[in-house]
Scaffold this motif. Structure first.
Motif, PDB file in Angstrom:
ATOM      1  N   SER A 135       1.052  -1.216   0.238  1.00 53.60           N
ATOM      2  CA  SER A 135      -0.164   0.419   0.540  1.00 53.60           C
ATOM      3  C   SER A 135       0.756   1.127   0.279  1.00 53.60           C
ATOM      4  O   SER A 135       0.401   2.173  -0.801  1.00 53.60           O
ATOM      5  N   SER A 136       1.679   1.334   0.753  1.00 57.20           N
ATOM      6  CA  SER A 136       2.625   2.852   0.604  1.00 57.20           C
ATOM      7  C   SER A 136       3.536   2.798  -0.519  1.00 57.20           C
ATOM      8  O   SER A 136       3.972   3.578  -1.099  1.00 57.20           O
ATOM      9  N   SER A 137       3.974   1.941  -1.014  1.00 49.39           N
ATOM     10  CA  SER A 137       4.797   2.082  -2.506  1.00 49.39           C
ATOM     11  C   SER A 137       3.407   2.595  -3.430  1.00 49.39           C
ATOM     12  O   SER A 137       3.466   3.059  -4.126  1.00 49.39           O
ATOM     13  N   LEU A 138       2.412   1.528  -3.594  1.00 48.57           N
ATOM     14  CA  LEU A 138       1.490   1.884  -4.731  1.00 48.57           C
ATOM     15  C   LEU A 138       1.306   3.425  -5.080  1.00 48.57           C
ATOM     16  O   LEU A 138       0.540   4.312  -5.660  1.00 48.57           O
ATOM     17  N   TRP A 139       0.902   4.072  -2.869  1.00 45.95           N
ATOM     18  CA  TRP A 139       0.521   4.836  -2.418  1.00 45.95           C
ATOM     19  C   TRP A 139       0.998   6.709  -3.570  1.00 45.95           C
ATOM     20  O   TRP A 139       0.792   7.042  -3.590  1.00 45.95           O
ATOM     21  N   ILE A 140       2.388   6.544  -3.607  1.00 43.70           N
ATOM     22  CA  ILE A 140       3.352   7.180  -4.175  1.00 43.70           C
ATOM     23  C   ILE A 140       2.931   7.361  -6.107  1.00 43.70           C
ATOM     24  O   ILE A 140       2.498   7.898  -6.511  1.00 43.70           O
ATOM     25  N   LEU A 141       2.219   5.742  -6.140  1.00 49.98           N
ATOM     26  CA  LEU A 141       2.002   5.693  -7.974  1.00 49.98           C
ATOM     27  C   LEU A 141       0.565   6.556  -7.983  1.00 49.98           C
ATOM     28  O   LEU A 141       0.718   7.070  -9.002  1.00 49.98           O
ATOM     29  N   VAL A 142      -0.286   5.888  -7.178  1.00 49.68           N
ATOM     30  CA  VAL A 142      -1.379   6.490  -7.093  1.00 49.68           C
ATOM     31  C   VAL A 142      -1.416   7.846  -7.118  1.00 49.68           C
ATOM     32  O   VAL A 142      -2.164   8.436  -7.865  1.00 49.68           O
ATOM     33  N   SER A 143      -0.759   8.745  -5.950  1.00 48.91           N
ATOM     34  CA  SER A 143      -0.548   9.911  -5.978  1.00 48.91           C
ATOM     35  C   SER A 143       0.066  11.125  -7.571  1.00 48.91           C
ATOM     36  O   SER A 143      -1.007  11.800  -8.128  1.00 48.91           O
ATOM     37  N   LEU A 144       0.699  10.341  -8.113  1.00 43.89           N
ATOM     38  CA  LEU A 144       1.221  10.789  -8.852  1.00 43.89           C
ATOM     39  C   LEU A 144       0.297  10.779 -10.282  1.00 43.89           C
ATOM     40  O   LEU A 144       0.013  11.615 -10.914  1.00 43.89           O
ATOM     41  N   TYR A 145      -0.506   9.981 -10.050  1.00 39.45           N
ATOM     42  CA  TYR A 145      -1.695   9.403 -11.489  1.00 39.45           C
ATOM     43  C   TYR A 145      -2.584  10.092 -10.916  1.00 39.45           C
ATOM     44  O   TYR A 145      -3.358  10.669 -11.694  1.00 39.45           O
ATOM     45  N   SER A 146      -3.036  10.186 -10.041  1.00 39.08           N
ATOM     46  CA  SER A 146      -4.529  11.241  -9.437  1.00 39.08           C
ATOM     47  C   SER A 146      -4.060  12.134 -10.029  1.00 39.08           C
ATOM     48  O   SER A 146      -5.252  12.623 -10.329  1.00 39.08           O
ATOM     49  N   THR A 147      -2.758  12.927  -9.553  1.00 38.08           N
ATOM     50  CA  THR A 147      -2.630  14.211 -10.139  1.00 38.08           C
ATOM     51  C   THR A 147      -3.343  14.779 -11.530  1.00 38.08           C
ATOM     52  O   THR A 147      -3.566  15.503 -12.469  1.00 38.08           O
ATOM     53  N   GLY A 148      -2.289  13.756 -12.001  1.00 37.72           N
ATOM     54  CA  GLY A 148      -2.798  13.990 -13.647  1.00 37.72           C
ATOM     55  C   GLY A 148      -4.371  13.760 -13.383  1.00 37.72           C
ATOM     56  O   GLY A 148      -4.841  14.121 -14.903  1.00 37.72           O
TER      57      GLY A 148
END
Lengths: 517, 516
Positions: free
Chosen positions: A88-101
């Protein structure tokens, strides 16, 4: 056993980020900056705990002893919890980037509320991963449920609200069953700690109160409805109304994973493999999981909306994990544990692809996606990797967990009951069904012509903030597979272990905690 | 003669200064209307400090016995303060203090012509509530019960109109309750010749078989049940809560019913003692069943309401059920009493906060119908946030106050399965089911406030946003209570209250918390 503050800080990162996000609501760049910083900090802290855990330590942090004697609210990081925390912590980084876009491209409303609730949901997920006992787990479990409500109803349309109500009706009712189970365990044993090999005092009730234990287990299953086992799954497809990053969160990072994680915790660390075997509960759980796997896949075939199809695929894949736990054998549980991070990476890839397609073309239905493989090559390549993983085909990592699950059914056939071999066939049929509904998507995307005459398809991906995260998760889905193959090579072993975040080593340690020789 | 330290005089001072203040306000009000509020606030603040110091003293040194006029009991009236009533006293005065701050602007707006009488009667109400709490004499308790009741009749009726009818209902029902209580006290006096609680509990055990004593218990139970609005004797309560001025709703919802609950626990444990309950199997079970039905019925009635204050009133009916369930379970499991006593504080905080928020909605926008709440989260962010926190606590999401109460009551119910068999599990089911019912009616409001999009135009909301906001003096108490909902919830889970809980259980003779 080490006392450390690290688990506390892991929880504090998103918890502190949440109010900061609210404060920074007027400045989107700062707001997303806060999210991303917190995500990276959380992930680094989680990584820093890998080493002691691989050495066989358990990291503890106790908030306080409660009024109930024998129950403390505290955190404990063991290898199994670590797997979930890492995911969950590693995917949170990627999802944050993704949701920004994603959110910016679609100019979504109420973004501050979105990031705020998201951070709180991560608090819940990480808390669940690191809970030392059922009591603590319940607290974080409810926090997760309540915080994701605002995400599910993000659109605030009548449809979204009714999906949200469904979500709440299912999950908070299930919370009541969980609370009952938790209190009952406490009443019966005086403790709720997760114990390697199960709580002995609970097993001591076995012959005398057999039915109490069985009913209690069913209550726990109902308590972890987040695992979306059938026939109590309908909240999950309904929740697809939410924006795609939320679906990614629900399906890969936090919510449903919390459900299966909880059930594996109950099976392995509250009941224990031996008690489960002697009560015959493995077969019960395996039947539920097998039923869900087949039926969910049949439902999936009928869906044309891509996200809904993926939702049913999730229901199916979660039951793989449940089945693995239900097999009560070393390879089965290994497969189940591995599938938690692996499914997380693969399913998030798929969801992010679905979102990317929506951002770039606005298409939601599979039938409209003819020729999309030519216009969005990276996205669809990543999608292919994810789809292969779901079907259990190399070089995606889904193959490995599925392999262990198959071995698990055979081991269960030998040690538990001859009936268990049935589940090998269930697994294979489910995999076949996976192929049946994933390959048409690929076929449509790559080999069909788009509707209406288009002269020369131009490459038109969505913004890089959307494409990069999904590419990364797809690459990792392959890296995990390669790591498994290359691990035996001595020269490469240290590098691939680091690259794969030591997932295989962690699973080894976790298995030792579960199956005590 | 033991040298008395100051804290041992506080129980009587709490009453005396409060009563004097009630008259002072009236006289000062003749000179200057603006004097009423500061006098009231200052008095309550001093009372609160005294209550805290009493609590500290009691926890350190044991119960305080104060003989009025130096007349030794059983002839004179005695004030007895142990851990339990010191705690209830603090709860009452804390809520009264916050409510007094809240009342200033609210009363100025709702009752501009009656400020002086309002505070005078308000102070009398608090006198009555404190008196019930500190006294160790069952007749004296009746006197204070009537003082507080008469004050509250007046406060409810003060706006006129429908409130008068609501108050009239309350007068009838409340008087009946008081009569029942008085009959109970009379029967005991007839049998034993004493009114002092400690004396009664010493004299009663040989008389437990006496019909008059048993009837007295019944009278006490019914009388106090009417006062605390236990289902099905709650009929006066929804109207009274709904039509009372905002500040009055807060104070009577948060403290009055709690004081009646206190009186019931006191009568059960300090007059009749645990042995009486245990020797008549079925009394506790009956109490539990009534409470369980009340919990569900109150919530179901709340679901049907569209008026926010009325919904909160029915929710109180359900929550009183929680407390009474705890009392009913307490002869079997000490956790039951812990749950009941924890919920006295918890419910006071939550309901106080909810009624304050409801009052604020009315104050700024005149909104009382839940269906009109769309977009309230934007128009009144702080009041909405406070409401949401308190509502989440009512639902019992951890780590809020409601969760702590629920945990204690659940353990008690599970322990009760040893004696009550299947009923114990039914109570577990009731507690969990009521969580869902609470969710149903509170979430409906939260949804409206934050998520349901309003159909009306934007001009409307812009104009409303320009209206003067809710004054700070109303917001601060509300927000304090909202934060307390979480803080107190966590505190109940920690071991911080453990010394207090153990002392209280010992003093009430309930035994100790079970260990594994």
């Amino acid at each position: 056993m080490v006392e450390m503050l690290t688990p506390l800080f892991v929880i504090l990162c998103p918890l502190i980020a949440a109010p900061l996000i609210l404060v920074a609501g007027k400045w989107p760049n700062i707001r997303e900056g806060v999210t991303l910083t917190a995500a990276i900090a959380t992930f680094s802290l989680v990584l820093s705990m890998i080493r002691p855990i691989l050495d066989g330590d358990v990291i503890r942090y106790t908030f306080f002893e409660t009024m109930l004697p024998g129950v403390a609210v505290g955190l404990k990081v063991d290898a199994f919890g670590m797997l979930f925390a890492l995911t969950s912590s590693s995917l949170w980084i990627l999802v944050s980037l993704y949701s920004t876009g994603y959110m910016r491209s679609l100019k979504e409303h109420a973004q501050t509320r979105f990031y705020f609730s998201f951070a709180l949901a991560i608090v819940g997920a990480l808390g669940i991963a690191m809970s030392a006992n059922l009591f603590t787990l319940f607290i974080f479990y409810e926090i997760l449920t309540v915080s994701t409500y605002a995400l599910v109803i993000h659109d605030q349309t009548a449809e979204a609200l009714s999906a949200g109500h469904k979500y709440f009706a299912y999950l908070l009712t299930s919370g009541c069953f969980f609370l009952f189970g938790l209190m009952m365990v406490y009443y019966l044993t005086g403790t709720t700690d997760f114990t390697n090999g199960g709580i002995a005092a609970l097993a001591a009730h076995n012959p005398a109160h057999k039915w109490t234990l069985i009913i209690l287990f069913v209550c726990f299953l109902l308590g972890f409805l987040k695992a979306a086992w059938m026939p109590f799954h309908s909240w999950l497809p309904a929740a697809m109304i939410a924006p795609t990053p939320v679906s990614a969160l629900l399906h890969a990072v936090a919510v449903v994973k919390a459900g299966v994680f909880g059930i594996v915790r109950i099976v392995c660390f509250i009941y224990g493999v031996d008690l489960m075997t002697s009560l015959g509960l493995g077969i019960l759980l395996a039947c539920i999981a097998g039923f869900t796997m087949i039926v969910a896949n049949l439902f999936a075939i009928a869906q044309d909306n891509l996200k809904r199809r993926l939702a049913y695929s999730t229901i199916n894949q979660l039951s793989y994990i449940l089945l693995g736990a239900a097999l009560l054998t070393e390879p089965g549980i290994r497969g189940a544990m591995m599938h938690i991070p692996f499914h997380g990476y693969m399913k998030i890839t798929l969801f992010m692809c679905a979102g990317a397609i929506m951002v770039a073309t606005g298409k939601k239905n599979i039938s409209e996606m003819g020729g999309i493989g030519k216009t969005m090559p990276i996205t669809m390549l990543a999608f292919t990797v994810g789809a292969l993983g779901m079907c259990g085909i190399p070089p995606a990592v889904g193959f490995i967990s599925k392999w262990y699950l198959c071995m698990g059914t055979y081991a269960a056939y030998e040690t538990i009951s001859p009936v268990m071999i049935t589940f090998l066939f269930v697994l294979l049929i489910a995999s076949l069904l996976d192929v049946i509904y994933f390959f048409p998507i690929l076929h449509t995307a790559f080999f069909k012509e788009p509707e209406g005459a288009v002269a020369e398809p131009k490459v038109k991906e969505s913004t890089s903030l959307v494409v990069i995260p999904l590419a990364i998760t797809a690459i990792f889905s392959v890296i995990f597979f390669l790591a498994f193959i290359l691990r035996p090579v001595e020269m490469l072993a240290p590098y691939v272990d680091i690259l794969s975040m030591h997932i295989y080593d962690l699973v080894d340690v976790a298995i030792k905690n579960v199956i005590i020789p | 003669m033991v040298t008395l330290i100051l804290a041992e005089h506080y129980p009587v001072l709490v009453i005396v200064i409060s009563m004097l203040a009630a008259f002072t306000i009236l006289i000062a009000g003749l000179v200057n209307k603006k004097a009423a509020f500061p006098i009231s606030l200052a008095t309550i603040f001093v009372q609160l400090l005294m209550a805290l110091s009493i609590l500290k003293h009691v926890l350190a040194e044991g119960p305080i016995h104060y003989q009025l006029g130096g007349w030794a009991p059983p002839w004179g009236i005695e004030y007895v303060v142990d851990a339990f009533n010191a705690y209830v006293l603090v709860v009452i005065l804390l809520l009264s203090f916050l409510c007094a701050i809240y009342s200033k602007r609210s009363v100025e707006k709702e009752l501009p012509l009656k400020i002086v009488p309002f505070y005078s009667v308000f102070q009398l109400l608090i006198t009555g509530l404190c008196g019930i709490t500190v006294t160790g004499d069952i007749f004296n308790l009746y006197v204070f019960l009537e003082i507080s009741a008469l004050a509250s009749y007046a406060l409810i009726a003060v706006t006129g109109g429908r409130a008068v009818k609501a108050s009239y209902n309350y007068v009838i029902m409340g008087s009946m309750g008081a009569c029942f209580y008085l009959l109970g006290a009379g029967f005991l006096y007839a049998v034993t010749g004493t009114l002092n609680m400690a004396d009664l509990s010493a004299l009663l055990p040989p008389l437990y078989g006496n019909r008059a004593v048993q009837a007295a218990f019944g009278f006490f139970a019914v009388g106090l049940s009417i006062k605390m609005a236990l289902f099905p004797l709650h009929t006066w309560q929804p109207d009274a809560y709904t039509y009372a001025p905002s500040a009055v709703s807060v104070i009577i919802a948060a403290t009055m019913s709690k004081v009646s609950v206190y009186a019931l626990i006191r009568v059960i444990y300090s007059v009749f003692t645990l042995d009486f309950i245990q020797s008549y199997v079925g009394v506790d079970l009956a109490l539990c069943w009534i409470a369980a039905i009340g919990i569900i019925a109150g919530s179901l009635l709340a679901i049907m309401q569209t008026n926010l204050k009325r919904m909160l009133a029915y929710s109180s009916v359900s929550q009183i059920g929680y407390i009474v369930l705890g009392i009913g379970l307490s002869p079997i499991s000490a956790w039951g009493l812990v749950g009941a006593i924890a919920h006295i504080l918890n419910h006071a905080i939550m309901k106080g906060c909810l009624f304050m928020a409801a009052g604020a909605f009315i104050y700024k926008l005149g909104l009382w119908d839940i269906r009109d709440f769309e977009g309230l989260g934007k128009k009144m962010p702080y009041a909405s946030a406070a409401f949401t926190l308190a509502a989440i606590s009512m639902i019992g999401v951890p780590p809020s106050t409601g969760f702590a109460s629920k945990v204690f009551l659940l353990i008690a119910s599970l322990e009760a399965t040893k004696t009550f068999a299947i009923s114990g599990y039914i109570f577990v089911g009731v507690l969990l089911f009521s969580t869902l019912l609470n969710l149903a009616y509170f979430w409906r409001v939260i949804d409206r406030i934050y998520f349901v999009k309003s159909e009306g135009g934007h001009e409307d909301s812009e104009r409303e946003a320009k209206k003067p906001g809710v004054p700070i003096s109303m917001l601060v108490p509300m927000l304090i209570l909202a934060v307390l909902c979480i803080v107190v919830g966590i505190l109940w889970l920690t071991q911080v209250p453990l010394p207090f809980v153990e002392q209280m259980l010992y003093e009430l003779g309930v035994g100790v918390l079970p260990q594994w």
